[in-house]
Design a protein around this motif. Sequence first.
Motif, PDB file in Angstrom:
ATOM      1  N   LEU A  12       0.803  -1.216   0.000  1.00 34.97           N
ATOM      2  CA  LEU A  12       0.000   0.000   0.000  1.00 34.97           C
ATOM      3  C   LEU A  12       0.842   1.275   0.000  1.00 34.97           C
ATOM      4  O   LEU A  12       0.295   2.371  -0.069  1.00 34.97           O
ATOM      5  CB  LEU A  12      -0.967  -0.007   1.184  1.00 34.97           C
ATOM      6  CG  LEU A  12      -2.088  -1.051   1.083  1.00 34.97           C
ATOM      7  CD1 LEU A  12      -2.955  -1.036   2.344  1.00 34.97           C
ATOM      8  CD2 LEU A  12      -2.960  -0.801  -0.143  1.00 34.97           C
ATOM      9  N   THR A  13       2.155   1.116   0.022  1.00 32.52           N
ATOM     10  CA  THR A  13       3.029   2.277  -0.135  1.00 32.52           C
ATOM     11  C   THR A  13       2.809   2.919  -1.494  1.00 32.52           C
ATOM     12  O   THR A  13       2.833   4.143  -1.633  1.00 32.52           O
ATOM     13  CB  THR A  13       4.515   1.877   0.003  1.00 32.52           C
ATOM     14  OG1 THR A  13       4.717   1.222   1.254  1.00 32.52           O
ATOM     15  CG2 THR A  13       5.423   3.101  -0.095  1.00 32.52           C
ATOM     16  N   TYR A  14       2.589   2.087  -2.504  1.00 34.64           N
ATOM     17  CA  TYR A  14       2.411   2.626  -3.856  1.00 34.64           C
ATOM     18  C   TYR A  14       1.173   2.095  -4.581  1.00 34.64           C
ATOM     19  O   TYR A  14       0.949   2.426  -5.740  1.00 34.64           O
ATOM     20  CB  TYR A  14       3.662   2.359  -4.713  1.00 34.64           C
ATOM     21  CG  TYR A  14       4.154   0.925  -4.718  1.00 34.64           C
ATOM     22  CD1 TYR A  14       3.457  -0.075  -5.383  1.00 34.64           C
ATOM     23  CD2 TYR A  14       5.332   0.570  -4.067  1.00 34.64           C
ATOM     24  CE1 TYR A  14       3.900  -1.383  -5.397  1.00 34.64           C
ATOM     25  CE2 TYR A  14       5.790  -0.739  -4.073  1.00 34.64           C
ATOM     26  CZ  TYR A  14       5.076  -1.705  -4.741  1.00 34.64           C
ATOM     27  OH  TYR A  14       5.525  -3.001  -4.749  1.00 34.64           O
ATOM     28  N   VAL A  15       0.376   1.292  -3.927  1.00 34.95           N
ATOM     29  CA  VAL A  15      -0.852   0.793  -4.557  1.00 34.95           C
ATOM     30  C   VAL A  15      -2.052   1.540  -3.980  1.00 34.95           C
ATOM     31  O   VAL A  15      -2.409   1.335  -2.815  1.00 34.95           O
ATOM     32  CB  VAL A  15      -1.039  -0.719  -4.328  1.00 34.95           C
ATOM     33  CG1 VAL A  15      -2.341  -1.199  -4.969  1.00 34.95           C
ATOM     34  CG2 VAL A  15       0.141  -1.501  -4.903  1.00 34.95           C
ATOM     35  N   PRO A  16      -2.708   2.405  -4.763  1.00 35.84           N
ATOM     36  CA  PRO A  16      -3.913   3.092  -4.271  1.00 35.84           C
ATOM     37  C   PRO A  16      -5.022   2.080  -3.990  1.00 35.84           C
ATOM     38  O   PRO A  16      -5.165   1.088  -4.706  1.00 35.84           O
ATOM     39  CB  PRO A  16      -4.290   4.020  -5.432  1.00 35.84           C
ATOM     40  CG  PRO A  16      -3.040   4.154  -6.252  1.00 35.84           C
ATOM     41  CD  PRO A  16      -2.334   2.844  -6.114  1.00 35.84           C
ATOM     42  N   LEU A  17      -5.799   2.328  -2.953  1.00 40.67           N
ATOM     43  CA  LEU A  17      -6.845   1.387  -2.565  1.00 40.67           C
ATOM     44  C   LEU A  17      -7.875   1.177  -3.669  1.00 40.67           C
ATOM     45  O   LEU A  17      -8.380   0.071  -3.857  1.00 40.67           O
ATOM     46  CB  LEU A  17      -7.531   1.865  -1.281  1.00 40.67           C
ATOM     47  CG  LEU A  17      -6.720   1.631  -0.004  1.00 40.67           C
ATOM     48  CD1 LEU A  17      -7.275   2.464   1.140  1.00 40.67           C
ATOM     49  CD2 LEU A  17      -6.705   0.147   0.364  1.00 40.67           C
ATOM     50  N   LYS A  18      -8.194   2.235  -4.407  1.00 41.81           N
ATOM     51  CA  LYS A  18      -9.159   2.086  -5.494  1.00 41.81           C
ATOM     52  C   LYS A  18      -8.616   1.149  -6.566  1.00 41.81           C
ATOM     53  O   LYS A  18      -9.336   0.282  -7.087  1.00 41.81           O
ATOM     54  CB  LYS A  18      -9.502   3.443  -6.101  1.00 41.81           C
ATOM     55  CG  LYS A  18     -10.602   3.365  -7.160  1.00 41.81           C
ATOM     56  CD  LYS A  18     -11.035   4.747  -7.635  1.00 41.81           C
ATOM     57  CE  LYS A  18     -12.165   4.632  -8.657  1.00 41.81           C
ATOM     58  NZ  LYS A  18     -12.633   5.963  -9.125  1.00 41.81           N
ATOM     59  N   GLN A  22     -12.955   3.515  -0.563  1.00 39.57           N
ATOM     60  CA  GLN A  22     -12.074   3.647  -1.734  1.00 39.57           C
ATOM     61  C   GLN A  22     -11.846   2.293  -2.390  1.00 39.57           C
ATOM     62  O   GLN A  22     -11.874   2.168  -3.615  1.00 39.57           O
ATOM     63  CB  GLN A  22     -10.739   4.262  -1.318  1.00 39.57           C
ATOM     64  CG  GLN A  22     -10.802   5.712  -0.896  1.00 39.57           C
ATOM     65  CD  GLN A  22      -9.482   6.192  -0.327  1.00 39.57           C
ATOM     66  OE1 GLN A  22      -8.407   5.743  -0.729  1.00 39.57           O
ATOM     67  NE2 GLN A  22      -9.552   7.100   0.634  1.00 39.57           N
ATOM     68  N   LEU A  23     -11.602   1.286  -1.573  1.00 35.34           N
ATOM     69  CA  LEU A  23     -11.402  -0.068  -2.085  1.00 35.34           C
ATOM     70  C   LEU A  23     -12.625  -0.521  -2.879  1.00 35.34           C
ATOM     71  O   LEU A  23     -12.513  -1.052  -3.996  1.00 35.34           O
ATOM     72  CB  LEU A  23     -11.135  -1.019  -0.920  1.00 35.34           C
ATOM     73  CG  LEU A  23     -10.828  -2.475  -1.275  1.00 35.34           C
ATOM     74  CD1 LEU A  23      -9.414  -2.599  -1.810  1.00 35.34           C
ATOM     75  CD2 LEU A  23     -11.004  -3.364  -0.047  1.00 35.34           C
ATOM     76  N   TYR A  24     -13.812  -0.291  -2.313  1.00 32.31           N
ATOM     77  CA  TYR A  24     -15.051  -0.721  -2.964  1.00 32.31           C
ATOM     78  C   TYR A  24     -15.400   0.116  -4.187  1.00 32.31           C
ATOM     79  O   TYR A  24     -16.099  -0.355  -5.085  1.00 32.31           O
ATOM     80  CB  TYR A  24     -16.203  -0.729  -1.958  1.00 32.31           C
ATOM     81  CG  TYR A  24     -16.367  -2.083  -1.303  1.00 32.31           C
ATOM     82  CD1 TYR A  24     -17.385  -2.943  -1.670  1.00 32.31           C
ATOM     83  CD2 TYR A  24     -15.455  -2.519  -0.347  1.00 32.31           C
ATOM     84  CE1 TYR A  24     -17.521  -4.189  -1.086  1.00 32.31           C
ATOM     85  CE2 TYR A  24     -15.571  -3.764   0.246  1.00 32.31           C
ATOM     86  CZ  TYR A  24     -16.611  -4.600  -0.133  1.00 32.31           C
ATOM     87  OH  TYR A  24     -16.725  -5.842   0.432  1.00 32.31           O
ATOM     88  N   GLN A  25     -14.905   1.353  -4.246  1.00 37.83           N
ATOM     89  CA  GLN A  25     -15.080   2.148  -5.464  1.00 37.83           C
ATOM     90  C   GLN A  25     -14.389   1.459  -6.638  1.00 37.83           C
ATOM     91  O   GLN A  25     -14.907   1.422  -7.754  1.00 37.83           O
ATOM     92  CB  GLN A  25     -14.514   3.553  -5.269  1.00 37.83           C
ATOM     93  CG  GLN A  25     -15.380   4.463  -4.421  1.00 37.83           C
ATOM     94  CD  GLN A  25     -14.688   5.785  -4.097  1.00 37.83           C
ATOM     95  OE1 GLN A  25     -13.632   6.101  -4.663  1.00 37.83           O
ATOM     96  NE2 GLN A  25     -15.268   6.548  -3.190  1.00 37.83           N
ATOM     97  N   GLY A  26     -13.205   0.901  -6.370  1.00 38.17           N
ATOM     98  CA  GLY A  26     -12.483   0.169  -7.404  1.00 38.17           C
ATOM     99  C   GLY A  26     -13.204  -1.102  -7.808  1.00 38.17           C
ATOM    100  O   GLY A  26     -13.296  -1.442  -8.988  1.00 38.17           O
ATOM    101  N   ILE A  27     -13.725  -1.825  -6.821  1.00 34.98           N
ATOM    102  CA  ILE A  27     -14.487  -3.043  -7.109  1.00 34.98           C
ATOM    103  C   ILE A  27     -15.721  -2.714  -7.939  1.00 34.98           C
ATOM    104  O   ILE A  27     -16.040  -3.398  -8.919  1.00 34.98           O
ATOM    105  CB  ILE A  27     -14.885  -3.750  -5.797  1.00 34.98           C
ATOM    106  CG1 ILE A  27     -13.632  -4.252  -5.061  1.00 34.98           C
ATOM    107  CG2 ILE A  27     -15.837  -4.913  -6.074  1.00 34.98           C
ATOM    108  CD1 ILE A  27     -13.896  -4.766  -3.661  1.00 34.98           C
ATOM    109  N   LYS A  28     -16.416  -1.627  -7.548  1.00 29.21           N
ATOM    110  CA  LYS A  28     -17.617  -1.231  -8.281  1.00 29.21           C
ATOM    111  C   LYS A  28     -17.295  -0.832  -9.721  1.00 29.21           C
ATOM    112  O   LYS A  28     -18.035  -1.166 -10.651  1.00 29.21           O
ATOM    113  CB  LYS A  28     -18.323  -0.071  -7.576  1.00 29.21           C
ATOM    114  CG  LYS A  28     -19.630   0.342  -8.258  1.00 29.21           C
ATOM    115  CD  LYS A  28     -20.330   1.458  -7.529  1.00 29.21           C
ATOM    116  CE  LYS A  28     -21.668   1.780  -8.193  1.00 29.21           C
ATOM    117  NZ  LYS A  28     -21.558   2.185  -9.603  1.00 29.21           N
TER     118      LYS A  28
END
Length: 343
Positions: free
Chosen positions: A65-71, A112-118
């Motif tokens: 997560l240092t360089y991976v955005p949650l989305k 944010q994580l779920y925004q990416g999933i959606k």
Amino acid sequence: MDEKLTEISSLGEFGLIDRITKEFTNRNVTTLKSVGDDAAVIACPEDEEIVVTTDMLVEGVHFDLTYVPLKHLGYKSAIVNFSDIYAMGGQPRQITVSLAISSRFAVEHIEQLYQGIKTACDIYGVDLVGGDTTASRSGLVISVTCIGAVKKGKAIYRDGAKDTDLICVSGDLGAAYMGLQLLEREKAASAGRKDFVPQFGGKEYIVERQLKPEARRDVVAMLEEAGIHPTSMMDVSDGLSSELLHICHDSHTGCRVYEDRIPIDYQTAVMAEELGMNLVTAALNGGEDYELLFTVPLTDHDRVEKLKGIKIIGHITKEDMGCALVTRDGTEMTLKAQGFTHY
């Protein structure tokens, strides 16, 4: 922690689930009941077979997560599952998402994580139908199960390759691995520097291939339209060598893959040169490309050659000939799986 962030404990498990799933809508007629009951209910048409796959992503093992955005992480966690369904010749339709969340994450982080999933579900027409959340003492764990469907008798397995079949691959290879190396390099360079700006100029493609991969549904559609039914197929998640060896092992065959036919993007080549890494090794063993590797009968040669973005990279042989990479000078080198290992 920023005062604007909401502690997960203030919502509770069901409050969190309601909040992160409220924007999801169903698209598939086979989804009879999704989030909100004890279990999802999915219809199974008589002319179809169900295809199911599960992937788990663990912080510190599969992502940093240092360089991976949650989305981006949410998007990727869905895509890697869709890819497995497409690799069977199927269509993904529903997913369940389960999370183990440490106390350092707030509600807004999970949103944010779920925004990416959606976003992934919206693009690929997949329904979120359930999941689970629990506490984690060490970090973030994401487990996604994807349910898909394939026409009866049309599923494509690993064990169908035959002697003289052509070996084909979509897109290009090694880009995701080179993107990872670039991200790791910039992470190391940023240590202790608050004003650090990562240098990604001219290398956006390989960074995107690592952070935001795509599942090759277009290839499945293209093959169907061309009337080509692969004899075997896998997605390239752990590396081309590893996947080829899986196909050959399960099909009881050997193979010959030609170095000069392996598709490699220019940015991948430039990054390998910068880092002093062997380009072919990266393409063979890098993994996380999520391209489709498949075999077709020799009689399909002319039709496959006309398909955009598909490259014939070798052929299947008899089992006793073994699996080998044929170098540019004609030397045969035993093919070995040197990509990602799970243990």
